[in-house]
Design a protein around this motif. Structure first.
Motif, PDB file in Angstrom:
ATOM      1  N   TYR A 173      93.859  -7.034  30.957  1.00  0.00           N
ATOM      2  CA  TYR A 173      94.192  -8.152  31.860  1.00  0.00           C
ATOM      3  C   TYR A 173      93.291  -9.344  31.532  1.00  0.00           C
ATOM      4  O   TYR A 173      93.716 -10.493  31.532  1.00  0.00           O
ATOM      5  N   PHE A 174      92.007  -9.023  31.301  1.00  0.00           N
ATOM      6  CA  PHE A 174      91.056 -10.101  31.014  1.00  0.00           C
ATOM      7  C   PHE A 174      91.302 -10.686  29.623  1.00  0.00           C
ATOM      8  O   PHE A 174      91.164 -11.887  29.423  1.00  0.00           O
ATOM      9  N   PHE A 175      91.696  -9.844  28.669  1.00  0.00           N
ATOM     10  CA  PHE A 175      92.004 -10.373  27.335  1.00  0.00           C
ATOM     11  C   PHE A 175      93.182 -11.348  27.425  1.00  0.00           C
ATOM     12  O   PHE A 175      93.195 -12.392  26.753  1.00  0.00           O
ATOM     13  N   LEU A 176      94.171 -11.018  28.258  1.00  0.00           N
ATOM     14  CA  LEU A 176      95.307 -11.942  28.443  1.00  0.00           C
ATOM     15  C   LEU A 176      94.822 -13.266  29.031  1.00  0.00           C
ATOM     16  O   LEU A 176      95.237 -14.353  28.604  1.00  0.00           O
ATOM     17  N   MET A 177      93.918 -13.167  29.984  1.00  0.00           N
ATOM     18  CA  MET A 177      93.343 -14.384  30.605  1.00  0.00           C
ATOM     19  C   MET A 177      92.620 -15.226  29.535  1.00  0.00           C
ATOM     20  O   MET A 177      92.759 -16.447  29.511  1.00  0.00           O
TER      21      MET A 177
ATOM     22  N   ALA B 274      87.172 -23.222  22.662  1.00  0.00           N
ATOM     23  CA  ALA B 274      87.772 -22.816  23.936  1.00  0.00           C
ATOM     24  C   ALA B 274      87.580 -21.319  24.149  1.00  0.00           C
ATOM     25  O   ALA B 274      87.253 -20.867  25.256  1.00  0.00           O
ATOM     26  N   ARG B 275      87.745 -20.542  23.078  1.00  0.00           N
ATOM     27  CA  ARG B 275      87.607 -19.080  23.202  1.00  0.00           C
ATOM     28  C   ARG B 275      86.179 -18.699  23.593  1.00  0.00           C
ATOM     29  O   ARG B 275      85.962 -17.922  24.524  1.00  0.00           O
ATOM     30  N   ARG B 276      85.202 -19.308  22.871  1.00  0.00           N
ATOM     31  CA  ARG B 276      83.800 -18.974  23.171  1.00  0.00           C
ATOM     32  C   ARG B 276      83.438 -19.344  24.613  1.00  0.00           C
ATOM     33  O   ARG B 276      82.783 -18.585  25.323  1.00  0.00           O
ATOM     34  N   LEU B 277      83.880 -20.529  25.035  1.00  0.00           N
ATOM     35  CA  LEU B 277      83.553 -20.966  26.402  1.00  0.00           C
ATOM     36  C   LEU B 277      84.202 -20.052  27.440  1.00  0.00           C
ATOM     37  O   LEU B 277      83.569 -19.676  28.431  1.00  0.00           O
TER      38      LEU B 277
ATOM     39  N   THR C  58      82.104 -17.568  29.890  1.00  0.00           N
ATOM     40  CA  THR C  58      82.235 -17.828  31.329  1.00  0.00           C
ATOM     41  C   THR C  58      82.598 -16.550  32.075  1.00  0.00           C
ATOM     42  O   THR C  58      82.072 -16.287  33.167  1.00  0.00           O
ATOM     43  N   ALA C  59      83.462 -15.733  31.469  1.00  0.00           N
ATOM     44  CA  ALA C  59      83.810 -14.450  32.100  1.00  0.00           C
ATOM     45  C   ALA C  59      82.584 -13.538  32.177  1.00  0.00           C
ATOM     46  O   ALA C  59      82.329 -12.893  33.201  1.00  0.00           O
TER      47      ALA C  59
ATOM     48  N   THR D 108      78.520 -11.128  35.424  1.00  0.00           N
ATOM     49  CA  THR D 108      77.094 -10.846  35.656  1.00  0.00           C
ATOM     50  C   THR D 108      76.677 -11.343  37.043  1.00  0.00           C
ATOM     51  O   THR D 108      76.008 -10.640  37.805  1.00  0.00           O
ATOM     52  N   MET D 109      77.105 -12.571  37.381  1.00  0.00           N
ATOM     53  CA  MET D 109      76.788 -13.110  38.714  1.00  0.00           C
ATOM     54  C   MET D 109      77.348 -12.214  39.807  1.00  0.00           C
ATOM     55  O   MET D 109      76.656 -11.866  40.758  1.00  0.00           O
TER      56      MET D 109
END
Ligand code: NAD
Length: 268
Positions: free
Chosen positions: A179-183, A201-204, A208-209, A214-215
């Protein structure tokens, strides 16, 4: 972990769990892995310092714990050949195979076994897994602790007391990395549309995920509060979240997870 542990199968998951165990202090000489291919065994033996053998039955004979880490489609044949050794040694059995229920595996192994069924996920391969575990009635508290420590070598562990809840675990964590890879794909594409290079864009998006996860895992606040904290009235984040809510993203996620659990039910 003082127990003698045998892994039937020496592939990706077995390698990841054994790597985690030895890094967290387990003695490599207490661990054995089996596979039909000697080259594969030599590689894992040299990498992790463990015992290896092509003889499944011999590897089970003096084991306290046997981890079944072969592909689901060959599990029946592998278990039936192991049944005599398992009946004599009576180790704790831990199956990490997707879609095979505890009773079926126990029957293939001759019946009467203490058996833990585990639903791991692929981030286990990088030590960040999330596993749901279910124990049948023969598993003792001490054996539960062994299974917990074993799977904690590659991530977090949550127990469920009803085996059917492993279908929910499949929807929440087993299948969820995708699901996260799709995001990430969608965010990269949208970032490109907004003018960024794809790699940027991919790195950011991925970082961010990682930061958000972590947060969320360290914060005393729930995700709803964390979300609210970054949404100033009339600001940019509020605009983006409003769009997602209007598009019924929550409902899409709920339906996708119901479909996932339903599929897990059909496959069990
Ligand atoms: P893999 O193909 O990497 O490893 C399978 C291993 O089994 C190999 O070492 C192979 O040589 C060995 N093998 C084949 N026949 C054998 C036999 N007769 N006796 C002993 N060993 C034999 O597979 P994997 O990705 O490690 O998956 C293992 C299990 O973990 C599967 O049941 C899968 O459903 C489950 N699982 C994996 C993941 C994952 O992230 N890879 C996630 C959830 C569940």
């Amino acid at each position: 972990m003082a127990s003698k542990i045998t892994f039937i199968g020496a592939g990706n998951m077995a390698g990841a769990i054994i790597g985690g165990l030895t890094q967290s202090g387990a003695a490599p000489e207490s661990i054995t892995a089996t596979a039909p291919n000697q080259d594969e065994l030599t590689a894992i033996g040299e990498r992790l310092g463990i015992h290896t053998t092509t003889d499944n039955a011999a590897a089970v004979a003096d084991a306290d714990v046997v981890v079944l880490a072969v592909k689901p489609q060959i599990m029946r044949e592998v278990c039936q050949k192991l049944a005599d050794s398992v009946q004599k040694a009576r180790p704790l059995i831990i199956s990490i195979a997707a879609g095979l229920d505890a009773t079926t595996i126990d029957e293939w192994l001759g019946g009467g076994n203490a058996l833990v069924r585990c639903m791991p996920n692929t981030p286990s391969l990088v030590g960040q897994g999330a596993s749901g575990l279910y124990a049948n009635a023969r598993v003792s508290d001490a054996q539960r602790q062994i299974a917990t420590r074993l799977m904690q070598a590659v991530g977090i562990v949550e127990w469920v007391e009803d085996e059917a809840l492993l279908e929910a675990v499949t929807a929440v964590s087993g299948s969820a990395p995708a699901y996260f890879f799709l995001m990430f794909e969608a965010m990269e594409d949208a970032g490109v549309t907004l003018g960024l290079p794809a790699e940027t864009a991919r790195r950011l998006a991925i970082q961010t995920a990682l930061g958000a996860a972590t947060m969320a895992s360290q914060s005393e606040h729930d995700p709803a509060t964390l979300k609210q904290n970054v949404m100033s009235p009339g600001g940019t984040t509020e605009r983006a979240i409003a769009h997602m809510e209007d598009a019924n993203l929550r409902q899409t996620i709920a339906e996708a997870m119901q479909a996932c659990a339903e599929r897990a039910r059909q496959m069990a």
